[in-house]
Write an enzyme that holds these catalytic residues in place. Structure first.
Site, PDB file in Angstrom:
ATOM      1  N   ASP A 140       0.842  -1.188   0.000  1.00  0.00           N
ATOM      2  CA  ASP A 140       0.000   0.000   0.000  1.00  0.00           C
ATOM      3  C   ASP A 140       0.881   1.242   0.000  1.00  0.00           C
ATOM      4  OD1 ASP A 140       0.981  -0.222   2.606  1.00  0.00           O
ATOM      5  OD2 ASP A 140      -0.872  -1.168   3.290  1.00  0.00           O
ATOM      6  N   ASP A 165       1.381   5.026   1.512  1.00  0.00           N
ATOM      7  CA  ASP A 165       0.986   5.967   2.551  1.00  0.00           C
ATOM      8  C   ASP A 165       1.506   7.355   2.196  1.00  0.00           C
ATOM      9  OD1 ASP A 165      -0.028   3.806   3.931  1.00  0.00           O
ATOM     10  OD2 ASP A 165       1.810   3.504   5.087  1.00  0.00           O
ATOM     11  N   ASP A 209      11.158   4.265  12.221  1.00  0.00           N
ATOM     12  CA  ASP A 209      12.039   3.269  12.852  1.00  0.00           C
ATOM     13  C   ASP A 209      13.361   3.080  12.099  1.00  0.00           C
ATOM     14  OD1 ASP A 209      10.605   2.038  10.826  1.00  0.00           O
ATOM     15  OD2 ASP A 209       9.869   0.380  12.052  1.00  0.00           O
TER      16      ASP A 209
HETATM   17  P1  ATP Z   1       4.977  -3.238   5.344  1.00  0.00           P
HETATM   18  O1  ATP Z   1       5.372  -3.243   3.912  1.00  0.00           O
HETATM   19  O2  ATP Z   1       5.219  -4.528   5.986  1.00  0.00           O
HETATM   20  O3  ATP Z   1       3.622  -2.644   5.618  1.00  0.00           O
HETATM   21  P2  ATP Z   1       5.891  -0.755   6.385  1.00  0.00           P
HETATM   22  O4  ATP Z   1       7.267  -0.194   6.482  1.00  0.00           O
HETATM   23  O5  ATP Z   1       4.931  -0.066   5.478  1.00  0.00           O
HETATM   24  O6  ATP Z   1       6.038  -2.270   6.025  1.00  0.00           O
HETATM   25  P3  ATP Z   1       3.993  -0.250   8.447  1.00  0.00           P
HETATM   26  O7  ATP Z   1       3.785  -1.007   9.713  1.00  0.00           O
HETATM   27  O8  ATP Z   1       2.922  -0.255   7.426  1.00  0.00           O
HETATM   28  O9  ATP Z   1       5.345  -0.802   7.844  1.00  0.00           O
HETATM   29  O10 ATP Z   1       4.348   1.235   8.874  1.00  0.00           O
HETATM   30  C1  ATP Z   1       4.438   2.296   7.945  1.00  0.00           C
HETATM   31  C2  ATP Z   1       5.596   3.214   8.304  1.00  0.00           C
HETATM   32  O11 ATP Z   1       5.416   3.762   9.599  1.00  0.00           O
HETATM   33  C3  ATP Z   1       6.946   2.505   8.379  1.00  0.00           C
HETATM   34  O12 ATP Z   1       7.575   2.431   7.115  1.00  0.00           O
HETATM   35  C4  ATP Z   1       7.717   3.388   9.340  1.00  0.00           C
HETATM   36  O13 ATP Z   1       8.224   4.500   8.671  1.00  0.00           O
HETATM   37  C5  ATP Z   1       6.642   3.838  10.309  1.00  0.00           C
HETATM   38  N1  ATP Z   1       6.543   2.962  11.489  1.00  0.00           N
HETATM   39  C6  ATP Z   1       5.759   1.883  11.647  1.00  0.00           C
HETATM   40  N2  ATP Z   1       5.922   1.310  12.842  1.00  0.00           N
HETATM   41  C7  ATP Z   1       6.834   2.042  13.493  1.00  0.00           C
HETATM   42  C8  ATP Z   1       7.423   1.961  14.785  1.00  0.00           C
HETATM   43  N3  ATP Z   1       7.110   0.990  15.636  1.00  0.00           N
HETATM   44  N4  ATP Z   1       8.333   2.917  15.124  1.00  0.00           N
HETATM   45  C9  ATP Z   1       8.635   3.913  14.258  1.00  0.00           C
HETATM   46  N5  ATP Z   1       8.133   4.011  13.035  1.00  0.00           N
HETATM   47  C10 ATP Z   1       7.235   3.107  12.635  1.00  0.00           C
HETATM   48 MG    MG Z   2       2.806  -0.534   5.276  1.00  0.00          MG
END
Ligand code: ATP
Ligand code: MG
Length: 427
Positions: free
Chosen positions: A59, A61, A138
């Site tokens: 997705d 964001d 993160d």
């Molecule tokens: P995925 O492809 O698995 O969804 P993602 O990186 O998009 O991986 P998400 O959990 O959807 O992970 O989170 C979106 C964004 O929010 C991350 O890329 C990161 O920048 C931020 N984020 C998410 N969780 C945390 C956390 N625990 N601490 C700091 N930043 C976070």
């Molecule tokens: Mg994500």
């Protein structure tokens, strides 16, 4: 700590190679409208990382300087969600673009931040600048911001180099960042396995010693993380990485004698899950939970049976105990614990191959899952091989042939011509 005036490194299209057609047209629309409204807006996070790594993003964001209310004013199809930190969901048919206002809070001196004794951040709901928003994320690879209008990437944290080097690095001081939110330990494992990234030594170093911090995380949040860890097609390598980082024992304490050598049934269940994902078949955590808890359930049920309890009842009781115990660490959604219990309790019924019981078992909602589980049990109980084979074959034959086989499998092979019509089920 946060230097919000620092300029990001700008990476242009020739260098990064992302084509706008790889990016959700709806996400681009959202960014354009926000920018036209005088706000900063970028596509952020996992999607940009995935595109650079040649993976298909789940997705897209958006992060923006607009407040949630300003976002809602610009989009009729926006809905505000979230209590702790308000987000806007902009809906386009089946696609939802999540739009979050830049968040601050990485600043350790911020008056808006509440930190408990262990260092865990319990409130970080303050708006911030673009740079602050990058730095509160993160890992560096998760903090890249993409502007589809100028087709540039904005990098505040050195994430672009890390992507190229396939390196997973926490932003800031790793120990501080893990303490703020220990779920990052699990996210490190997830990204390292899923994206095949090397964890940079300083990020890897404190993981094992900080693993016990997971005990502070609410079981419901851990459940969400577990789903992502085990259902994304890399369950077996993920399991191994969790064990290596001492995280498995925090999540599922005391299940296996030596987690680095899990029972064959467990390893196979994880590998089958990955196989199914690779083949586009549905997977359910209920089955995995059934496998994880099985050694404990089986052992306890055996004791209960020796005390005179009927087999199915014993499994139900042992199963309930195991689930209640486990749920103190990782909440298990009712739907999935229910499924695990059904899988366990159907097991003794495979031993009854006579008459209507066969059809009745095959009509059970969880028959297929329970049968798959029986196949796994053969790995530990070779005596079950013949039984499993029989159930494999009975599913492949129809009507008459099936009736004959059912007859041939009458109890004890005593070849009774006229079986008593009404046999009361033992359980
Ligand atoms: P995925 O492809 O698995 O969804 P993602 O990186 O998009 O991986 P998400 O959990 O959807 O992970 O989170 C979106 C964004 O929010 C991350 O890329 C990161 O920048 C931020 N984020 C998410 N969780 C945390 C956390 N625990 N601490 C700091 N930043 C976070
Ligand atoms: Mg994500």
């Amino acid at each position: 700590m946060t230097n919000s005036s620092a300029q990001p490194r700008i990476i242009n299209r020739q260098e990064h190679g992302i084509q706008t057609r790889q990016v959700s047209a709806n996400a681009i629309k959202v960014v354009e409208r926000l920018q036209q409204g005088g706000h900063l807006a970028f596509i952020v996070g996992g999607s940009i990382r995935d595109l650079l790594l040649g993976q298909q993003p789940k997705d897209f964001d958006v992060a923006t300087s607009a407040t949630p209310e300003q976002v809602r004013e610009l989009f009729r199809n926006a809905r505000l969600i979230g209590r702790r930190f308000r987000l806007a969901h902009v809906r386009f048919g089946r696609e939802i673009i999540e739009v979050a206002t830049f968040r601050g809070g990485a600043d350790e001196d911020s008056e808006h931040r509440e930190i408990e004794e262990g260092g865990r951040v319990i409130r970080d709901n303050v708006f911030g600048s673009e740079a602050e928003d990058a730095k509160r994320r993160d890992f560096t690879v998760n903090a890249l911001m993409y502007d589809p209008v100028s087709e540039t990437i904005r990098d505040h944290v050195g994430g672009y180099e890390d992507v190229l080097a396939r390196r997973l690095r926490l932003i800031g001081d790793p120990v501080t960042r893990y303490r703020e939110d220990p779920v990052r330990l699990l996210r490190a494992v997830r990204f390292m396995v899923k994206l095949n990234l090397a964890v940079e030594p300083q990020t890897a170093g404190p993981m094992v010693s900080l693993a016990p911090l997971l005990s502070d995380i609410p079981p419901a949040r851990l459940f969400d993380e577990i789903l992502k860890l085990f259902l994304s097609g890399q369950a077996w390598p993920t399991y191994q990485a969790l064990v290596r980082q001492a995280l498995w024992e925090e999540l599922f304490p005391g299940l296996f004698e030596d987690p680095s050598q899990p029972p064959p049934l467990v390893e196979q269940a994880l590998q089958n899950t990955d196989q199914r994902v690779a083949n586009g078949l549905p997977v359910t955590p209920g089955f995995l939970f059934a496998a994880f808890l099985w050694p404990r359930v089986k052992q306890r049920a055996q004791v209960l049976v020796e005390d005179g309890m009927p087999a199915v009842e014993a499994l139900a009781e042992a199963g309930e105990e195991a689930i209640v115990f486990q749920a103190r660490r990782v909440a298990i959604h009712r739907r999935f614990s229910g499924m695990a219990k059904e899988i366990w309790c159907l097991q003794p019924r495979f031993e009854k191959r006579q008459g209507k019981r066969v059809a009745r078992l095959m009509n059970e909602r969880r028959f297929r899952a329970a049968y798959d589980f029986l196949l796994l049990r053969v790995l530990e109980e070779p005596d079950l091989a013949e039984l499993a084979e029989w159930w494999t074959e009975i599913q492949q034959v129809d009507g008459e042939e099936r009736a004959q086989r059912v007859h041939a499998a009458a109890p004890g092979k005593r070849r009774r011509r006229r079986r008593p019509r009404k046999r009361k089920a033992a359980q």
